[in-house]
Motif scaffolding. Sequence first.
Motif, PDB file in Angstrom:
ATOM      1  N   THR A  75       0.828  -1.199   0.000  1.00  0.00           N
ATOM      2  CA  THR A  75       0.000   0.000   0.000  1.00  0.00           C
ATOM      3  C   THR A  75       0.866   1.254   0.000  1.00  0.00           C
ATOM      4  N   GLY A  76       0.251   2.352  -0.389  1.00  0.00           N
ATOM      5  CA  GLY A  76       0.889   3.656  -0.365  1.00  0.00           C
ATOM      6  C   GLY A  76      -0.162   4.725  -0.542  1.00  0.00           C
ATOM      7  N   ARG A  77       0.250   5.965  -0.343  1.00  0.00           N
ATOM      8  CA  ARG A  77      -0.727   7.061  -0.451  1.00  0.00           C
ATOM      9  C   ARG A  77      -1.028   7.433  -1.898  1.00  0.00           C
ATOM     10  N   SER A  78      -0.093   7.150  -2.810  1.00  0.00           N
ATOM     11  CA  SER A  78      -0.261   7.539  -4.207  1.00  0.00           C
ATOM     12  C   SER A  78      -1.232   6.606  -4.926  1.00  0.00           C
ATOM     13  N   THR A  79      -1.905   7.147  -5.936  1.00  0.00           N
ATOM     14  CA  THR A  79      -2.790   6.322  -6.768  1.00  0.00           C
ATOM     15  C   THR A  79      -2.029   5.673  -7.920  1.00  0.00           C
ATOM     16  N   ALA A  80      -0.756   6.071  -8.125  1.00  0.00           N
ATOM     17  CA  ALA A  80       0.062   5.443  -9.164  1.00  0.00           C
ATOM     18  C   ALA A  80       0.301   3.985  -8.809  1.00  0.00           C
ATOM     19  N   THR A  81       0.216   3.105  -9.772  1.00  0.00           N
ATOM     20  CA  THR A  81       0.252   1.667  -9.487  1.00  0.00           C
ATOM     21  C   THR A  81       1.635   1.049  -9.590  1.00  0.00           C
ATOM     22  N   ALA A  82       2.634   1.793 -10.044  1.00  0.00           N
ATOM     23  CA  ALA A  82       3.971   1.222 -10.228  1.00  0.00           C
ATOM     24  C   ALA A  82       4.597   0.851  -8.890  1.00  0.00           C
ATOM     25  N   THR A  83       5.270  -0.283  -8.855  1.00  0.00           N
ATOM     26  CA  THR A  83       6.029  -0.700  -7.685  1.00  0.00           C
ATOM     27  C   THR A  83       7.506  -0.783  -8.058  1.00  0.00           C
ATOM     28  N   SER A  84       8.352  -1.107  -7.102  1.00  0.00           N
ATOM     29  CA  SER A  84       9.785  -1.131  -7.332  1.00  0.00           C
ATOM     30  C   SER A  84      10.165  -2.154  -8.404  1.00  0.00           C
ATOM     31  N   PRO A  85      11.124  -1.798  -9.276  1.00  0.00           N
ATOM     32  CA  PRO A  85      11.626  -2.765 -10.260  1.00  0.00           C
ATOM     33  C   PRO A  85      12.176  -4.034  -9.606  1.00  0.00           C
ATOM     34  N   LEU A  86      12.587  -3.930  -8.340  1.00  0.00           N
ATOM     35  CA  LEU A  86      13.105  -5.101  -7.633  1.00  0.00           C
ATOM     36  C   LEU A  86      12.056  -6.199  -7.504  1.00  0.00           C
ATOM     37  N   LEU A  87      10.774  -5.816  -7.591  1.00  0.00           N
ATOM     38  CA  LEU A  87       9.688  -6.767  -7.365  1.00  0.00           C
ATOM     39  C   LEU A  87       9.046  -7.255  -8.659  1.00  0.00           C
ATOM     40  N   GLU A  88       9.550  -6.787  -9.805  1.00  0.00           N
ATOM     41  CA  GLU A  88       8.895  -7.098 -11.083  1.00  0.00           C
ATOM     42  C   GLU A  88       8.806  -8.596 -11.362  1.00  0.00           C
ATOM     43  N   GLN A  89       9.812  -9.355 -10.932  1.00  0.00           N
ATOM     44  CA  GLN A  89       9.812 -10.793 -11.201  1.00  0.00           C
ATOM     45  C   GLN A  89       8.687 -11.524 -10.467  1.00  0.00           C
ATOM     46  N   PHE A  90       8.082 -10.857  -9.486  1.00  0.00           N
ATOM     47  CA  PHE A  90       7.007 -11.470  -8.705  1.00  0.00           C
ATOM     48  C   PHE A  90       5.646 -10.862  -9.045  1.00  0.00           C
ATOM     49  N   SER A  91       5.511 -10.292 -10.231  1.00  0.00           N
ATOM     50  CA  SER A  91       4.295  -9.554 -10.574  1.00  0.00           C
ATOM     51  C   SER A  91       3.029 -10.402 -10.469  1.00  0.00           C
ATOM     52  N   ASP A  92       3.154 -11.726 -10.628  1.00  0.00           N
ATOM     53  CA  ASP A  92       1.971 -12.591 -10.546  1.00  0.00           C
ATOM     54  C   ASP A  92       1.460 -12.735  -9.121  1.00  0.00           C
ATOM     55  N   ARG A  93       2.305 -12.379  -8.133  1.00  0.00           N
ATOM     56  CA  ARG A  93       1.892 -12.483  -6.729  1.00  0.00           C
ATOM     57  C   ARG A  93       1.898 -11.128  -6.024  1.00  0.00           C
ATOM     58  N   LEU A  94       1.971 -10.066  -6.792  1.00  0.00           N
ATOM     59  CA  LEU A  94       2.110  -8.726  -6.223  1.00  0.00           C
ATOM     60  C   LEU A  94       0.974  -7.824  -6.671  1.00  0.00           C
ATOM     61  N   GLN A  95       0.455  -7.060  -5.734  1.00  0.00           N
ATOM     62  CA  GLN A  95      -0.645  -6.141  -6.028  1.00  0.00           C
ATOM     63  C   GLN A  95      -0.390  -4.831  -5.296  1.00  0.00           C
ATOM     64  N   TYR A  96      -0.818  -3.720  -5.892  1.00  0.00           N
ATOM     65  CA  TYR A  96      -0.699  -2.424  -5.236  1.00  0.00           C
ATOM     66  C   TYR A  96      -2.080  -1.901  -4.874  1.00  0.00           C
ATOM     67  N   LEU A  97      -2.180  -1.334  -3.672  1.00  0.00           N
ATOM     68  CA  LEU A  97      -3.451  -0.792  -3.187  1.00  0.00           C
ATOM     69  C   LEU A  97      -3.238   0.603  -2.609  1.00  0.00           C
ATOM     70  N   PRO A  98      -3.820   1.659  -3.226  1.00  0.00           N
ATOM     71  CA  PRO A  98      -3.764   2.992  -2.606  1.00  0.00           C
ATOM     72  C   PRO A  98      -4.532   2.956  -1.279  1.00  0.00           C
ATOM     73  N   LEU A  99      -3.928   3.498  -0.232  1.00  0.00           N
ATOM     74  CA  LEU A  99      -4.569   3.428   1.084  1.00  0.00           C
ATOM     75  C   LEU A  99      -4.136   4.595   1.952  1.00  0.00           C
ATOM     76  N   ASP A 100      -5.122   5.270   2.538  1.00  0.00           N
ATOM     77  CA  ASP A 100      -4.893   6.310   3.529  1.00  0.00           C
ATOM     78  C   ASP A 100      -5.072   5.685   4.902  1.00  0.00           C
ATOM     79  N   LEU A 101      -4.006   5.591   5.684  1.00  0.00           N
ATOM     80  CA  LEU A 101      -4.077   4.926   6.979  1.00  0.00           C
ATOM     81  C   LEU A 101      -5.016   5.631   7.951  1.00  0.00           C
ATOM     82  N   ALA A 102      -5.314   6.880   7.695  1.00  0.00           N
ATOM     83  CA  ALA A 102      -6.230   7.615   8.569  1.00  0.00           C
ATOM     84  C   ALA A 102      -7.689   7.306   8.275  1.00  0.00           C
ATOM     85  N   ASP A 103      -7.952   6.642   7.150  1.00  0.00           N
ATOM     86  CA  ASP A 103      -9.321   6.274   6.770  1.00  0.00           C
ATOM     87  C   ASP A 103      -9.642   4.918   7.402  1.00  0.00           C
ATOM     88  N   GLU A 104     -10.348   4.940   8.512  1.00  0.00           N
ATOM     89  CA  GLU A 104     -10.568   3.722   9.294  1.00  0.00           C
ATOM     90  C   GLU A 104     -11.330   2.650   8.522  1.00  0.00           C
TER      91      GLU A 104
END
Length: 368
Positions: free
Chosen positions: A33-62
């Motif tokens: 998760t991260g605050r940005s709506t951009a979906t790109a993750t680190s190039p270090l994780l590209e080889q695991f793209s089939d098991r990786l997902q990005y989710l925009p999330l504001d931790l203050a939003d209960e």
Amino acid sequence: MQSKVLILGGRGRIGTSVALDLLTHTQAQVVVTGRSTATATSPLLEQFSDRLQYLPLDLADESSLSAAISPVDLVVHCAGPFRQRTTAALKTCIAEGVNYVDVSDDRVFTQAALENASSAEAAGVTAIINTGVFPGISNSMVRQGIEQLEAPEEIQIKYVVAGSGGAGVTVMRTTFLNIQHAFDAWVDGRWQKISPYTDRETVNFPDPFGKASVYWFDMPESFTLAKNFPVKTVTTKFGTLPDFYNHLTWMTAHLFPQKLMQHPSFIEALAHISHRMTSVTDRFSGTGVAIRVDVLGQKNGMPARYYSTFVHDSAAIATGLGTGSIGQFMLSQQIQKPGVWPVEAAVTTADFEKMLASRGLVVTQNWY
């Protein structure tokens, strides 16, 4: 069924390191998760793209936080600085019955997290805090040493980090937040106020660090180790390389007006200036970390002094290895201990040594 892990703050350098370790050593589906709506993750994780997902999330939003946590098996909280975080994520995990790990490195946050121990135990939730390298691997090194002695009396932990440690600007924020106030340390069997970044000491660390200077620094270990082990003194000291950063930090802690240091915008400016400086010096100093743990006490009825050392060429990667390994053990149910625990109270020395072996890490143990 395939396990699912949610990493809060998973797009930063620490979060990325944790994600990489879990994706490498488990078959879990990982959501970062991260605050940005951009979906790109680190190039270090590209080889695991089939098991990786990005989710925009504001931790203050209960409601969003609860919705993100409820379907997963493990939450890993990497969204510092923890001095500025509440325990909302931990409490949500307890309410949802989801196990929890974090890389917290702040005494105030640690004390607040431990207040949830009974509710976590009642919910059957295992929550392990202060994982990573320091705190984290350092805590397990202390337990490893404590178990070598019949009557431990004193714990000394010294850390040195080269430049930025390979971490992001959040680590800089943490440093400047932690040097603002005197803190309680367990010395000679009682809690005493210590001024941050004082009592400079030269310590001989393993290569490539060699001799480096360290200072009193407020770490959660100084609180939890004193609570968990029957010792009279716990010392936690920290320093950086190149050494001129130590002098700049000392000046910031002792010469800057307190009102200025407590202003969020000033801390933010200091953090970004420091990060830009280390981005230059990292090319020469590297980004490694070294830990030295000394445990003094009695063995075979005689005074004894045990010490151990650990070195890694990236503090950020070492944090990922420490946290990821504990996450792996929790996913495989090798660690099940409902409640809220610092590392030294939840991870046995046998499990710690398995983690070291599985990650190709070495802790050197000595007596003198």
